[in-house]
Design a protein around this motif. Sequence first.
Motif, PDB file in Angstrom:
ATOM      1  N   GLU A 212       0.832  -1.108  -0.046  1.00  0.00           N
ATOM      2  CA  GLU A 212      -0.070   0.047  -0.073  1.00  0.00           C
ATOM      3  C   GLU A 212       0.853   1.470   0.003  1.00  0.00           C
ATOM      4  OE1 GLU A 212      -0.302  -2.419   2.548  1.00  0.00           O
ATOM      5  OE2 GLU A 212      -1.731  -3.614   1.134  1.00  0.00           O
TER       6      GLU A 212
ATOM      7  N   ALA B 260      -4.509  -9.675  -6.400  1.00  0.00           N
ATOM      8  CA  ALA B 260      -5.259  -9.140  -5.421  1.00  0.00           C
ATOM      9  C   ALA B 260      -4.259  -9.169  -4.328  1.00  0.00           C
ATOM     10  CB  ALA B 260      -6.560  -9.756  -5.319  1.00  0.00           C
TER      11      ALA B 260
ATOM     12  N   GLU C  83     -15.109 -15.651  -0.652  1.00  0.00           N
ATOM     13  CA  GLU C  83     -14.308 -14.635  -0.755  1.00  0.00           C
ATOM     14  C   GLU C  83     -14.624 -13.397   0.034  1.00  0.00           C
ATOM     15  OE1 GLU C  83     -14.815 -13.538  -4.948  1.00  0.00           O
ATOM     16  OE2 GLU C  83     -13.413 -15.289  -5.608  1.00  0.00           O
TER      17      GLU C  83
ATOM     18  N   SER D 162     -13.643  -8.788   0.421  1.00  0.00           N
ATOM     19  CA  SER D 162     -13.051  -7.916  -0.362  1.00  0.00           C
ATOM     20  C   SER D 162     -11.767  -7.134   0.576  1.00  0.00           C
ATOM     21  CB  SER D 162     -13.766  -6.523  -0.544  1.00  0.00           C
ATOM     22  OG  SER D 162     -14.622  -6.881  -1.408  1.00  0.00           O
ATOM     23  N   THR D 163     -10.753  -6.864  -0.265  1.00  0.00           N
ATOM     24  CA  THR D 163      -9.339  -6.186   0.440  1.00  0.00           C
ATOM     25  C   THR D 163      -9.996  -4.832   0.619  1.00  0.00           C
ATOM     26  OG1 THR D 163      -8.514  -5.806  -1.666  1.00  0.00           O
ATOM     27  CG2 THR D 163      -7.640  -7.674  -0.797  1.00  0.00           C
ATOM     28  N   PRO D 164      -9.197  -4.025   1.493  1.00  0.00           N
ATOM     29  CA  PRO D 164      -9.367  -2.583   1.414  1.00  0.00           C
ATOM     30  C   PRO D 164      -9.275  -1.766   0.312  1.00  0.00           C
ATOM     31  CG  PRO D 164      -7.823  -3.281   3.136  1.00  0.00           C
ATOM     32  CD  PRO D 164      -8.084  -4.222   2.557  1.00  0.00           C
ATOM     33  N   GLU D 165      -8.610  -2.568  -0.684  1.00  0.00           N
ATOM     34  CA  GLU D 165      -8.617  -1.868  -2.204  1.00  0.00           C
ATOM     35  C   GLU D 165      -9.816  -2.266  -3.034  1.00  0.00           C
ATOM     36  OE1 GLU D 165      -5.728  -3.779  -1.004  1.00  0.00           O
ATOM     37  OE2 GLU D 165      -5.197  -1.940   0.189  1.00  0.00           O
ATOM     38  N   GLY D 166     -10.571  -3.070  -2.426  1.00  0.00           N
ATOM     39  CA  GLY D 166     -11.883  -3.533  -3.165  1.00  0.00           C
ATOM     40  C   GLY D 166     -11.451  -4.883  -4.118  1.00  0.00           C
ATOM     41  N   MET D 167     -10.375  -5.471  -3.704  1.00  0.00           N
ATOM     42  CA  MET D 167     -10.381  -6.654  -4.714  1.00  0.00           C
ATOM     43  C   MET D 167     -10.699  -7.892  -3.923  1.00  0.00           C
ATOM     44  SD  MET D 167      -6.447  -5.477  -6.191  1.00  0.00           S
ATOM     45  CE  MET D 167      -6.606  -6.257  -7.569  1.00  0.00           C
ATOM     46  N   ARG D 168     -11.194  -9.080  -4.690  1.00  0.00           N
ATOM     47  CA  ARG D 168     -11.514 -10.062  -4.033  1.00  0.00           C
ATOM     48  C   ARG D 168     -10.555 -11.095  -3.679  1.00  0.00           C
ATOM     49  NH1 ARG D 168     -16.361  -9.431  -1.867  1.00  0.00           N
ATOM     50  NH2 ARG D 168     -17.155 -11.378  -2.377  1.00  0.00           N
TER      51      ARG D 168
END
Length: 358
Positions: free
Chosen positions: A122, A160, A258, A260-266
């Motif tokens: 990040e 991701a 699944e 979501s990561t904080p970045e919105g990826m699964r």
Amino acid sequence: MLKELFSKLPRRADDARFEIKVCMLGARGVGKTSVITSMYNSQKEAVLGTGLFLKADDDTSAMLNDKRQQLEKLFHGVHMEDERLISSGISGDSQETKFCFSYGMNSEKINIDMIIRDYPGEYLKSDPDMVSDFVREASAVLIAIDTPFLMEEDGKYHLAKNRLDLVADFLMNHLSSDEEKLILFVPLKCEKYYKENRIDEVLEKIKKEYGGLISYLRDKENLHGFKNKICCAVTPIQTLGDVVFDSFETDQNGNIVEISTPEGMRVPAHVFYRYARTNAAYRPENCVQPLYYLLSFISKQYEKAKQEQRQSGLLGRFMAALRLVPNVDKFIMEIDHLGRRRLDGTKGYKILFGRGRI
Ligand SMILES: Nc1nc2c(ncn2[C@@H]2O[C@H](COP(=O)(O)OP(=O)(O)O)[C@@H](O)[C@H]2O)c(=O)[nH]1
Ligand SMILES: [Mg+2]
């Protein structure tokens, strides 16, 4: 408080020491801190019988002891072969951490310091300048890769989790030609692929997935200004030893659960690992190899700088810094001995380019 105050006092000139800087890049939770812990534990054993010692400063010791206890806890109690353990798909912390070590010879005082900083992916986006400043000064950049995420499900979750896009973008934009650089791809958690004799598949997959970055670095290496400045290798690691990847958690229909990561990826919500044997124990393997690569690289740099100095009569930056090291030739010789223990062309270890300079 007092300690803080003292650490802010400038060092006396005769305290000035040669510093090797190492930058570790990799997403949150890939296992950067764990691998540095295992590296340090193995390195302490590895230098036994040589003239060298390695020690961590107080803060680093405390951090690594903590982590070591955490890792050893995974093996407490009685575990049967194939018993599963679970970890979150996005555990770990998103802090940058600084680890300080010193190398020395038994008979002498401390010779060089080694600073390892680990930066979560990040930071490459939120604070690229800070990372870039450190990368510029670093001798080595280690790219930590969560290998099950690279290999399983056809690499569906690799992007991701490992954010190779951020790592590649960052290195493409921030590598300067000031310093020579060792770039290591370090696939972590490789136990499963070693046990299944598939470590060469991991190597091939890295060459494929990071192909863009690798060819960029290789091209750059051939450019004027960069010539003979970059070398690159793959050094796989088994952080724990007796724990292998098992599966990603699935629901009753067999679909991977699944989140979501904080970045919105699964990514998978949970990852199952299992013990590779009854009475499994904390048995890291090859964790010290990236260090051997680094030491080998440093000793070659020294030889080259010495030769250049002989030819030109000028003291280069590298030699100027190393001049501070007492008994430097003997020290480099010890380092070189350790460096020769690096694996190459076997067990998934591969120099991609720059052979002769590592
Ligand atoms: N199964 C398994 N878990 C690991 C391994 N390395 C680290 N972990 C776990 O992954 C989590 C994150 O590790 P950490 O080293 O803190 O990651 P960092 O955020 O990259 O520094 C911790 O809970 C570790 O116990 C490994 O090789 N195998
Ligand atoms: Mg960490």
